[in-house]
Enzyme design. Structure first.
Site, PDB file in Angstrom:
ATOM      1  N   GLY A 467      12.183   7.344  -2.513  1.00 30.09           N
ATOM      2  CA  GLY A 467      12.630   5.990  -2.222  1.00 30.09           C
ATOM      3  C   GLY A 467      11.466   5.025  -2.133  1.00 30.09           C
ATOM      4  O   GLY A 467      11.647   3.825  -1.918  1.00 30.09           O
ATOM      5  N   ASN A 627       1.583  -1.029  -7.099  1.00 31.24           N
ATOM      6  CA  ASN A 627       2.699  -1.975  -7.174  1.00 31.24           C
ATOM      7  C   ASN A 627       2.769  -2.710  -5.835  1.00 31.24           C
ATOM      8  O   ASN A 627       3.383  -2.229  -4.891  1.00 31.24           O
ATOM      9  CB  ASN A 627       4.002  -1.223  -7.444  1.00 31.24           C
ATOM     10  CG  ASN A 627       5.195  -2.163  -7.514  1.00 31.24           C
ATOM     11  OD1 ASN A 627       5.045  -3.384  -7.405  1.00 31.24           O
ATOM     12  ND2 ASN A 627       6.378  -1.591  -7.676  1.00 31.24           N
ATOM     13  N   GLU A 702       1.799   6.045   4.909  1.00 30.96           N
ATOM     14  CA  GLU A 702       1.724   6.323   6.345  1.00 30.96           C
ATOM     15  C   GLU A 702       0.819   5.403   7.147  1.00 30.96           C
ATOM     16  O   GLU A 702       1.046   5.185   8.337  1.00 30.96           O
ATOM     17  CB  GLU A 702       1.293   7.793   6.521  1.00 30.96           C
ATOM     18  CG  GLU A 702       2.366   8.708   5.977  1.00 30.96           C
ATOM     19  CD  GLU A 702       1.928  10.150   5.805  1.00 30.96           C
ATOM     20  OE1 GLU A 702       1.063  10.400   4.944  1.00 30.96           O
ATOM     21  OE2 GLU A 702       2.450  11.011   6.515  1.00 30.96           O
TER      22      GLU A 702
HETATM   23 MO1  MOS Z   1       4.929  12.582   5.346  1.00 30.80          MO
HETATM   24  S1  MOS Z   1       5.126  13.124   7.343  1.00 30.80           S
HETATM   25  O1  MOS Z   1       3.730  13.657   4.860  1.00 30.80           O
HETATM   26  O2  MOS Z   1       6.423  12.914   4.657  1.00 30.80           O
END
Ligand code: MOS
Length: 739
Positions: A467, A627, A702
């Site tokens: 996603g 992007n 992240e």
């Molecule tokens: Mo991430 S916690 O490596 O999906």
């Protein structure tokens, strides 16, 4: 390396190539798939968290309409535990197999799986299964409800210098403990498996962040050669780490399909998804800092404990970012894990480090106050110009620019450092900030590309798009390197039989996948050049190296011919290219990390006990954004998640028996639209990191979450004068502390 210094498609805001499929409902998510003769699985969850299943009566359920079979610990095909190795790519989320025995380790553990003709029949029969238990009264409900220490993991420690001696000598010290409650991923799309046996071959559709890993783990579990297992995941409604590795529902569903000889689909209901398919474990972290009066850090100790389950040993390493965070000569980290009676925890977006950065960055804020220093200045004063743990130079680090730019845009200089000194009507305003950081990883990867006679380009890789926009960046890469428009690139992902690609995890997918796709494009172009420069070819006599790729074709000094025309002229349907890419010697020469800074404004209205996050201003340094449209979206989403972590999200376990009390999306609170700040201002700095790969991209999934929690906690302290050291800072805690 072919450094991509002046790209025209890479780096452009590009709408998702799969957007139309998603908007029109043509993107098939696992839970929506239907195959002929398919049955429905519905698990029966244990209603205790710790004890023994003493009897299981399935007779009434077995006789209900549509019920075909019921699996449980006395009726299950032969299964084998996966060796569970990250290195061999057969890691699973929970080593214990479903229905292994009668022991109950956590609330929601499957005691049976009902298989029926329809979903409603399966669910009704699941409710008619009668399980009796002997509950044991020493269940451990949460790390935060016990003083137990946990097991020390020596291999998770890292140290330099003598932090204890430096702490003793320090002019200013801090010794505080920071906690975070367990959180749920609460991903939009439920975990789902559709398993089908075709003879000895097992075909599994799964909502997974790793088709190759799940293929390998299923092959181990059912004792099959890898080539007899196929895992498919074309569209995924997100997974924040809880879909990285296989869970027991997938094994149970494949076992059921084997037993009954028909395809079976199981879609976990939200409650079971929250009980059995992962959580961010609660953490307790003690931080000790020592500093000189001028703010120079002389000692950092970061000792962490996180939860695991009693059936696996999941480690959420909190200290990972700490040794590299600041220029400090004396640093030590340690990690313990404590088994509790929960479903097994698992990675959740920036696992470990997001918790560790919270503790460290909240402690740095406390130290700044103790030193009467501006927290931005304190961070810049201890700036790590190289990686102080490895001693290596950074490949690229723009954290200073992040701090200064975000501070400017936020208006940090307007801040009155006095507690509660800034007001707007009834509201008290607090400003807080924190640094963000996340490691930049890369793995080996393979890809395949075809230049096709119809003028399109086909690109394939055995990774998946959870996603986040992987389809789109692969299309951009093929478009960039061929001059074919993005719309004419056909991307295939999410099948374990494709050339092996990475997990969609660790923010590694972009940096891992694109170099392999680029290599495959170049290989295909080389194959075409070889054909067209033969004596009968369209570019006969031209040196292949003199041919340029341009605008979807090849060009010599005097002519340009499109790929489609070239393939037609030479009567070839397509040319194929294979590519592979892997990290190399640069890993020994540089340290690779991403950086950022979050500045947060909170508003506390004591009259109505309302806390709001009203503004977030962030600067993020991830090298180049492939992007920027999708990249900004990742950071904005991470900030929303960070607001949840800061003030809302908490899995609540009953202190008496360890049962999860809020296993639903109404009692487990996440940030919704009404919680959104008026301003979320995200800046992506653009410093391509060509030491990492030719694209200069380090990955973005992240980093945006790290630092949000401490920035909020620091802002709450600025507004209220109260230092809350356990996240989330919920309204009830504020009311209790502030009256
Ligand atoms: Mo991430 S916690 O490596 O999906």
């Amino acid at each position: 390396m072919n450094e991509m210094t002046d790209p025209t498609v890479i780096g452009q805001r590009t709408p998702r190539v799969d957007g139309e499929y998603k908007l029109t409902g043509r993107a098939g998510y696992t839970g929506e798939l239907h195959v002929e003769d398919m049955l429905y699985g519905y698990p029966v969850p244990a209603t205790i968290a710790h004890g023994v299943l003493t009897s299981l009566d399935v007779d009434a359920a077995r006789g209900m309409p549509g019920v075909v079979d019921i699996l449980h610990h006395r009726r299950v095909p032969k299964l084998y535990r996966s060796p569970n190795s990250m290195g061999h790519g057969d890691q699973v989320s929970e080593i214990r197999l479903p229905f292994e025995d009668e022991r109950i380790h956590y609330h929601g553990q499957y005691v049976a799986l009902v298989v029926a003709e329809t979903f409603d029949q399966a669910r009704a029969a699941a409710h008619a299964v009668v399980a009796r238990y002997r509950q044991e009264d020493d269940a451990r409900p949460s790390l935060l409800l016990t003083d137990a220490e946990g097991d020390l993991l020596e291999e998770e420690g890292d140290s330099r210098g003598d932090p204890d001696a430096a702490f003793e000598r320090a002019a200013v010290t801090l010794d505080e403990t920071y906690c975070i409650e367990a959180e749920s991923h609460l991903q939009m799309e439920m975990h789902a498996t559709l398993a089908e046996w075709r003879g000895k071959r097992l075909i599994v559709h799964e909502s997974t962040q790793g088709v190759v890993y799940q293929r390998n783990a299923l092959a181990r579990t059912f004792d099959l050669p890898q080539e007899d297992v196929e895992v498919i995941s074309h569209y995924i409604g997100s997974g924040f780490g809880n879909k990285l590795f296989m869970w027991p529902h997938a094994i149970a569903t494949a076992a059921a399909a084997q037993l009954v000889g028909r395809p079976v689909k199981t879609v976990l209901p939200r409650q079971q998804d929250m009980l059995t398919a992962g959580n961010r474990p609660a953490s307790r972290q003690r931080i000790r800092l020592g500093a000189e009066r001028d703010g120079t850090l002389t000692s950092i100790r970061h000792d962490s404990t996180t939860e695991t389950s009693t059936v696996d040993r999941y480690v959420d390493s909190c200290g990972g970012a700490t040794p590299s965070a600041y220029a400090c000569d004396n640093v030590a980290i340690s990690q313990r894990i404590l088994p509790v009676n929960h479903g097994t925890p698992c990675p959740m977006r920036a696992p470990g480090e997001v918790s560790g950065v919270y503790a460290l960055e909240a402690a740095i804020d406390e130290l700044a106050i103790a030193l009467a220093m501006d927290p931005v200045e304190l961070r810049l004063h201890n700036y790590a110009q190289h990686d102080p743990q490895s001693g290596l130079p950074w490949s690229s680090k723009q954290l200073d620019k992040c701090l200064r730019s975000a501070a400017d845009r936020f208006g940090w200089s307007q801040r009155d450092p006095g507690i509660g000194a800034m007001r707007d009507g009834d509201e008290i305003i607090g400003y807080g900030m924190a640094s963000a950081t996340w490691s930049a990883g890369r793995q080996p990867c393979e890809a395949r590309v075809e230049l096709r006679a119809d003028g399109s380009v086909f690109a394939a890789c055995g990774t998946q798009d959870i996603g986040t926009g992987t389809y789109t960046i692969v299309a951009q890469t093929a478009a960039e390197l061929t001059g074919v428009p993005v719309e004419r690139v056909d991307v295939k992902l999410g099948e374990s039989s494709l050339p092996a690609g990475p997990l969609s995890g660790g923010s590694m997918t972009t940096a891992t996948t694109l170099p392999a796709v680029a290599a495959a494009v170049r290989d295909a172009v080389d194959a075409l050049k070889e054909i067209v420069t033969k004596p009968e070819g369209a570019f006969a006599g031209v040196d292949p190296d003199a041919l340029q790729v341009r605008d979807g074709g090849l060009a010599s000094e005097d002519k340009h011919i499109s790929f489609a025309e070239l393939l037609a002229m030479h009567d070839v349907a397509s040319v194929n290219g294979k590519g592979q890419a892997a990290p190399g010697g640069e890993q020994e020469e540089y340290s690779f990390r991403s950086f950022g800074a979050h500045f947060v404004e909170v508003r506390w209205d004591p009259g109505i006990s309302r806390l709001r996050v009203s503004r977030v201003v962030s600067s993020i340094d991830v090298g180049r954004a492939i992007n920027p449209l999708a990249a900004r979206n990742q950071v904005e989403g991470a900030i929303v998640m960070g607001i949840g972590m800061g003030i809302l999200e908490k899995l609540e376990y009953d202190p008496r028996d360890a049962r999860l009390m809020n296993s639903n999306a109404s009692d487990y609170r996440v940030a919704v639209h009404a919680d959104m700040p008026e301003v979320v201002d995200v800046e992506l700095l653009d410093y391509p990191d060509f030491r990492f790969n030719e694209f200069g991209a380090r990955g973005i999934g992240e980093i945006g979450l790290t630092g949000v929690g401490p920035a909020i906690a620091n802002a709450v302290h600025h507004a209220t004068g109260k230092r809350f050291r356990t996240l989330p800072i919920t309204v009830d805690k504020l009311v209790e502390a502030l009256g």
